[in-house]
Scaffold this active site. Structure first.
Site, PDB file in Angstrom:
ATOM      1  N   LEU A 185     -24.224  18.192  -9.827  1.00 36.44           N
ATOM      2  CA  LEU A 185     -25.099  17.502 -10.327  1.00 36.44           C
ATOM      3  C   LEU A 185     -24.280  16.286 -11.083  1.00 36.44           C
ATOM      4  CD1 LEU A 185     -28.033  16.867 -11.703  1.00 36.44           C
ATOM      5  CD2 LEU A 185     -27.516  17.836 -13.588  1.00 36.44           C
ATOM      6  N   TYR A 224     -27.527  21.510 -20.328  1.00 36.81           N
ATOM      7  CA  TYR A 224     -27.940  22.846 -20.042  1.00 36.81           C
ATOM      8  C   TYR A 224     -28.426  23.625 -20.813  1.00 36.81           C
ATOM      9  CZ  TYR A 224     -25.485  21.751 -15.873  1.00 36.81           C
ATOM     10  OH  TYR A 224     -25.026  20.733 -14.905  1.00 36.81           O
TER      11      TYR A 224
HETATM   12  C1  LIG Z   1     -24.423  15.019 -17.483  1.00 37.74           C
HETATM   13  C2  LIG Z   1     -24.917  14.259 -16.992  1.00 37.74           C
HETATM   14  C3  LIG Z   1     -25.458  14.813 -15.074  1.00 37.74           C
HETATM   15  C4  LIG Z   1     -26.637  13.471 -17.686  1.00 37.74           C
HETATM   16  O1  LIG Z   1     -27.385  12.738 -16.450  1.00 37.74           O
HETATM   17  P1  LIG Z   1     -28.625  11.730 -17.721  1.00 37.74           P
HETATM   18  O2  LIG Z   1     -29.048  11.065 -15.981  1.00 37.74           O
HETATM   19  O3  LIG Z   1     -27.188  10.821 -18.136  1.00 37.74           O
HETATM   20  O4  LIG Z   1     -28.787  12.005 -19.040  1.00 37.74           O
HETATM   21  P2  LIG Z   1     -30.701  12.239 -19.307  1.00 37.74           P
HETATM   22  O5  LIG Z   1     -30.679  11.113 -19.451  1.00 37.74           O
HETATM   23  O6  LIG Z   1     -31.491  13.257 -18.214  1.00 37.74           O
HETATM   24  O7  LIG Z   1     -30.205  13.069 -20.384  1.00 37.74           O
HETATM   25  C5  LIG Z   1     -31.597  14.158 -21.029  1.00 37.74           C
HETATM   26  C6  LIG Z   1     -30.984  14.859 -22.179  1.00 37.74           C
HETATM   27  O8  LIG Z   1     -29.694  15.589 -21.876  1.00 37.74           O
HETATM   28  C7  LIG Z   1     -28.915  14.513 -23.390  1.00 37.74           C
HETATM   29  N1  LIG Z   1     -27.200  14.979 -22.602  1.00 37.74           N
HETATM   30  C8  LIG Z   1     -27.143  13.521 -21.818  1.00 37.74           C
HETATM   31  N2  LIG Z   1     -25.697  14.100 -21.374  1.00 37.74           N
HETATM   32  C9  LIG Z   1     -25.032  15.171 -22.199  1.00 37.74           C
HETATM   33  C10 LIG Z   1     -24.206  15.202 -22.101  1.00 37.74           C
HETATM   34  N3  LIG Z   1     -23.190  14.655 -21.652  1.00 37.74           N
HETATM   35  N4  LIG Z   1     -23.819  16.212 -22.902  1.00 37.74           N
HETATM   36  C11 LIG Z   1     -25.263  16.483 -23.611  1.00 37.74           C
HETATM   37  N5  LIG Z   1     -26.530  15.974 -23.688  1.00 37.74           N
HETATM   38  C12 LIG Z   1     -26.468  14.877 -23.231  1.00 37.74           C
HETATM   39  C13 LIG Z   1     -29.419  13.218 -23.492  1.00 37.74           C
HETATM   40  O9  LIG Z   1     -29.230  12.981 -24.472  1.00 37.74           O
HETATM   41  C14 LIG Z   1     -30.925  13.511 -23.079  1.00 37.74           C
HETATM   42  O10 LIG Z   1     -31.254  13.922 -24.570  1.00 37.74           O
HETATM   43  P3  LIG Z   1     -32.802  13.912 -25.358  1.00 37.74           P
HETATM   44  O11 LIG Z   1     -34.099  14.115 -25.076  1.00 37.74           O
HETATM   45  O12 LIG Z   1     -31.871  14.021 -26.862  1.00 37.74           O
HETATM   46  O13 LIG Z   1     -32.614  12.822 -25.371  1.00 37.74           O
HETATM   47  C15 LIG Z   1     -24.772  12.797 -16.309  1.00 37.74           C
HETATM   48  O14 LIG Z   1     -24.684  11.532 -16.942  1.00 37.74           O
HETATM   49  C16 LIG Z   1     -23.663  13.158 -15.031  1.00 37.74           C
HETATM   50  O15 LIG Z   1     -23.456  12.255 -14.268  1.00 37.74           O
HETATM   51  N6  LIG Z   1     -22.347  12.384 -15.821  1.00 37.74           N
HETATM   52  C17 LIG Z   1     -21.458  12.892 -14.935  1.00 37.74           C
HETATM   53  C18 LIG Z   1     -21.319  14.554 -13.791  1.00 37.74           C
HETATM   54  C19 LIG Z   1     -21.280  15.282 -14.897  1.00 37.74           C
HETATM   55  O16 LIG Z   1     -20.357  15.931 -15.394  1.00 37.74           O
HETATM   56  N7  LIG Z   1     -21.830  16.035 -14.506  1.00 37.74           N
HETATM   57  C20 LIG Z   1     -22.103  17.766 -14.938  1.00 37.74           C
HETATM   58  C21 LIG Z   1     -21.800  18.398 -14.188  1.00 37.74           C
HETATM   59  S1  LIG Z   1     -21.673  20.520 -14.583  1.00 37.74           S
END
Ligand SMILES: CC(C)(COP(=O)(O)OP(=O)(O)OC[C@H]1O[C@@H](n2cnc3c(N)ncnc32)[C@H](O)[C@@H]1OP(=O)(O)O)[C@@H](O)C(=O)NCCC(=O)NCCS
Length: 175
Positions: free
Chosen positions: A94, A142
């Site tokens: 993801l 998650y």
């Molecule tokens: C982690 C990732 C998928 C999150 O996607 P995103 O579109 O930035 O996140 P969203 O805007 O959908 O966030 C939704 C919620 O999750 C939270 N959130 C986002 N990233 C987070 C993280 N790394 N840790 C904890 N919470 C997180 C946000 O604060 C938000 O919470 P809220 O409702 O309290 O505001 C993205 O930052 C990413 O691609 N990171 C790099 C790759 C990665 O680490 N992938 C996961 C592999 S297991």
């Protein structure tokens, strides 16, 4: 602006995708489409439609699903007495492009993955959606959607899962 989620194809522009994790960038560029066409894993991409500033085929975010055989079974009362492995779906990847992070694309794609897990469960059976968070920092992301540790007694196992009953609950809120 409309977000369109579809199976990856040759039309999708992947070269400029950068989520900050090189392994995830490389997978999208080099493996995702081929593996999808060979049914090894399925990658779904999100692109912005109707955005005059953005190519509508440019990948803003993606996720990858595969079938999964769970062994040992998760610590869950429903599965204690079942022989393993048990069928499930794995969220293998993801990732959201830097320029789109914080816009709830991660959440939208996760919910889409949960919806497809329910479809798989209905058609061929699956006990839930599993994921291996890349680092402990990602665990809270998650957790907020109901994912729980696959083995709460093993601190070294980062793997988490969303039991199928919870997947159904998430999907029922969408209807
Ligand atoms: C982690 C990732 C998928 C999150 O996607 P995103 O579109 O930035 O996140 P969203 O805007 O959908 O966030 C939704 C919620 O999750 C939270 N959130 C986002 N990233 C987070 C993280 N790394 N840790 C904890 N919470 C997180 C946000 O604060 C938000 O919470 P809220 O409702 O309290 O505001 C993205 O930052 C990413 O691609 N990171 C790099 C790759 C990665 O680490 N992938 C996961 C592999 S297991």
């Amino acid at each position: 602006m409309l977000l369109k989620i579809s199976e990856i194809s040759k039309q999708h522009e992947r070269k400029s995708f950068d989520c900050g994790v090189e392994e995830l960038n490389q997978f999208l560029r080099q493996q995702a489409r081929q593996k999808t066409s060979k049914h090894v894993s399925k990658t779904y991409v999100a692109c912005w439609d109707n955005n005059p500033l953005e190519n509508s085929n440019r990948v803003a975010a993606y996720y990858t699903l595969t079938g999964y055989a769970v062994s040992p079974p998760p610590a869950h009362k429903d599965y204690i007495n079942y022989p393993h492995p048990l069928p499930a779906v794995k969220l293998a990847r993801l990732a959201v492009d830097h320029s789109n992070q914080g816009l709830r694309l991660g959440e939208k794609l996760l919910i889409d993955a949960i919806r497809r897990t329910v479809l798989a469960a209905e058609q061929i059976s699956a006990i839930g959606l599993f994921v291996d968070p890349m680092t402990p920092d990602i665990v809270p992301f998650y957790e907020q959607y109901g994912f729980i540790p696959a083995d709460p007694t093993d601190d070294d196992r980062l793997e988490m899962w969303l039991p199928i009953g919870t997947c159904y609950e998430v999907v029922s809120h969408l209807i």
